[in-house]
Design an enzyme around this catalytic site. Sequence first.
Site, PDB file in Angstrom:
ATOM      1  N   ARG A   1      67.750 -55.920  -3.575  1.00  0.00           N
ATOM      2  CA  ARG A   1      66.735 -56.715  -2.905  1.00  0.00           C
ATOM      3  C   ARG A   1      66.130 -57.760  -3.853  1.00  0.00           C
ATOM      4  NH1 ARG A   1      60.640 -54.521  -2.362  1.00  0.00           N
ATOM      5  NH2 ARG A   1      59.894 -56.199  -1.049  1.00  0.00           N
TER       6      ARG A   1
ATOM      7  N   HIS B   1      49.038 -55.084   0.651  1.00  0.00           N
ATOM      8  CA  HIS B   1      48.348 -56.259   1.192  1.00  0.00           C
ATOM      9  C   HIS B   1      47.873 -56.058   2.634  1.00  0.00           C
ATOM     10  CE1 HIS B   1      50.400 -57.742  -2.313  1.00  0.00           C
ATOM     11  NE2 HIS B   1      51.582 -57.534  -1.755  1.00  0.00           N
TER      12      HIS B   1
ATOM     13  N   PRO C   1      57.329 -49.169   0.961  1.00  0.00           N
ATOM     14  CA  PRO C   1      58.446 -49.700   1.735  1.00  0.00           C
ATOM     15  C   PRO C   1      59.335 -50.686   0.972  1.00  0.00           C
ATOM     16  CG  PRO C   1      56.367 -50.631   2.483  1.00  0.00           C
ATOM     17  CD  PRO C   1      56.033 -49.507   1.557  1.00  0.00           C
ATOM     18  N   ASN C   2      60.600 -50.557   1.249  1.00  0.00           N
ATOM     19  CA  ASN C   2      61.659 -51.436   0.722  1.00  0.00           C
ATOM     20  C   ASN C   2      61.984 -51.229  -0.760  1.00  0.00           C
ATOM     21  OD1 ASN C   2      62.161 -52.885   3.220  1.00  0.00           O
ATOM     22  ND2 ASN C   2      60.114 -53.715   2.922  1.00  0.00           N
TER      23      ASN C   2
ATOM     24  N   ALA D   1      54.547 -53.720   0.272  1.00  0.00           N
ATOM     25  CA  ALA D   1      53.794 -54.636   1.135  1.00  0.00           C
ATOM     26  C   ALA D   1      52.540 -53.995   1.731  1.00  0.00           C
ATOM     27  CB  ALA D   1      54.701 -55.153   2.247  1.00  0.00           C
TER      28      ALA D   1
ATOM     29  N   TYR E   1      62.724 -58.842  -8.483  1.00  0.00           N
ATOM     30  CA  TYR E   1      62.514 -57.428  -8.840  1.00  0.00           C
ATOM     31  C   TYR E   1      63.496 -56.896  -9.885  1.00  0.00           C
ATOM     32  CZ  TYR E   1      59.557 -57.669  -4.700  1.00  0.00           C
ATOM     33  OH  TYR E   1      58.596 -58.019  -3.797  1.00  0.00           O
TER      34      TYR E   1
ATOM     35  N   ASP F   1      41.675 -46.005   2.180  1.00  0.00           N
ATOM     36  CA  ASP F   1      40.788 -44.884   2.534  1.00  0.00           C
ATOM     37  C   ASP F   1      41.301 -43.578   1.937  1.00  0.00           C
ATOM     38  OD1 ASP F   1      39.116 -46.557   3.903  1.00  0.00           O
ATOM     39  OD2 ASP F   1      39.801 -45.995   5.913  1.00  0.00           O
TER      40      ASP F   1
ATOM     41  N   GLU G   1      47.354 -48.703  -9.865  1.00  0.00           N
ATOM     42  CA  GLU G   1      48.116 -49.537  -8.917  1.00  0.00           C
ATOM     43  C   GLU G   1      49.182 -50.271  -9.720  1.00  0.00           C
ATOM     44  OE1 GLU G   1      45.733 -52.425  -6.791  1.00  0.00           O
ATOM     45  OE2 GLU G   1      47.524 -53.570  -6.220  1.00  0.00           O
TER      46      GLU G   1
ATOM     47  N   ARG H   1      50.077 -62.389  -1.167  1.00  0.00           N
ATOM     48  CA  ARG H   1      50.275 -61.236  -2.060  1.00  0.00           C
ATOM     49  C   ARG H   1      49.156 -61.103  -3.090  1.00  0.00           C
ATOM     50  NH1 ARG H   1      55.585 -59.454  -0.995  1.00  0.00           N
ATOM     51  NH2 ARG H   1      56.846 -61.196  -0.306  1.00  0.00           N
TER      52      ARG H   1
ATOM     53  N   HIS I   1      52.815 -52.836  -9.718  1.00  0.00           N
ATOM     54  CA  HIS I   1      53.765 -53.741  -9.062  1.00  0.00           C
ATOM     55  C   HIS I   1      54.780 -54.206 -10.092  1.00  0.00           C
ATOM     56  CE1 HIS I   1      51.172 -53.903  -5.593  1.00  0.00           C
ATOM     57  NE2 HIS I   1      50.161 -54.063  -6.424  1.00  0.00           N
ATOM     58  N   LEU I   2      56.022 -54.292  -9.681  1.00  0.00           N
ATOM     59  CA  LEU I   2      57.068 -54.803 -10.570  1.00  0.00           C
ATOM     60  C   LEU I   2      56.835 -56.284 -10.853  1.00  0.00           C
ATOM     61  CD1 LEU I   2      59.933 -53.058  -8.659  1.00  0.00           C
ATOM     62  CD2 LEU I   2      59.494 -52.683 -11.092  1.00  0.00           C
ATOM     63  N   SER I   3      56.526 -57.019  -9.790  1.00  0.00           N
ATOM     64  CA  SER I   3      56.351 -58.471  -9.930  1.00  0.00           C
ATOM     65  C   SER I   3      54.877 -58.793 -10.170  1.00  0.00           C
ATOM     66  CB  SER I   3      56.833 -59.170  -8.653  1.00  0.00           C
ATOM     67  OG  SER I   3      56.020 -58.784  -7.551  1.00  0.00           O
TER      68      SER I   3
ATOM     69  N   ASN J   1      52.964 -47.764  -6.305  1.00  0.00           N
ATOM     70  CA  ASN J   1      53.467 -49.090  -5.971  1.00  0.00           C
ATOM     71  C   ASN J   1      53.609 -49.077  -4.454  1.00  0.00           C
ATOM     72  OD1 ASN J   1      54.738 -51.452  -5.447  1.00  0.00           O
ATOM     73  ND2 ASN J   1      56.332 -51.236  -7.026  1.00  0.00           N
TER      74      ASN J   1
ATOM     75  N   ARG K   1      52.777 -65.278  -6.989  1.00  0.00           N
ATOM     76  CA  ARG K   1      53.697 -65.411  -5.850  1.00  0.00           C
ATOM     77  C   ARG K   1      52.980 -66.029  -4.643  1.00  0.00           C
ATOM     78  NH1 ARG K   1      56.832 -60.000  -5.037  1.00  0.00           N
ATOM     79  NH2 ARG K   1      58.030 -61.410  -3.711  1.00  0.00           N
TER      80      ARG K   1
END
Length: 152
Positions: free
Chosen positions: A19, A82, A11-12, A79, A24, A89, A100, A113, A102-104, A76, A109
């Site tokens: 954003r 978390h 999402p997002n 949210a 990001y 599952d 896994e 997170r 993540h950009l950040s 990625n 943070r």
Amino acid sequence: MNKIIMILNGPNLNLLGQRETEVYGHKTLDDLKDICMKTVESSIFQIDFRQSNYEGELVQWVQECNNSNVAGLIINAGAYTHTSIALLDALKTQKTHIIELHLSNIYRREDYRSHSFISEAANGIICGLGSIGYQLAIEAIIKLNQEKTKDK
Ligand code: DQA
């Protein structure tokens, strides 16, 4: 066989470039897709790059990875990282390599997170390197596949 690298974005992430650019960066999701396509250009691997704002759709796509053509899954989860036991599952049902991403740097943070539900199912985690992380994750999947072939 075993040629597709599935890259799922949660999402997002469709809003990248607009954003929270201080977190990001300025690259859009299409820019990231181009980087991924270029990374596999001279290899036997192909990229299947997707984004969804819906948890169930991401679960569905994870389930598709049990297809024998999938050489690895890069996720990625945004949210949902978390919050989503459903994604954890789904990932646990997969036999393919999972990274896994993540950009950040999620550990630098907000506290909420720094817990990832999905890490438990991942072979490895890359975070904090922006778009470079997408390239490194693809390279990791390719190397993991080469190791697997060598082991045989
Ligand atoms: C993110 C980090 C998450 O905490 C956040 O919710 C995102 C993006 C990242 O790529 O840094 O949407 O996964």
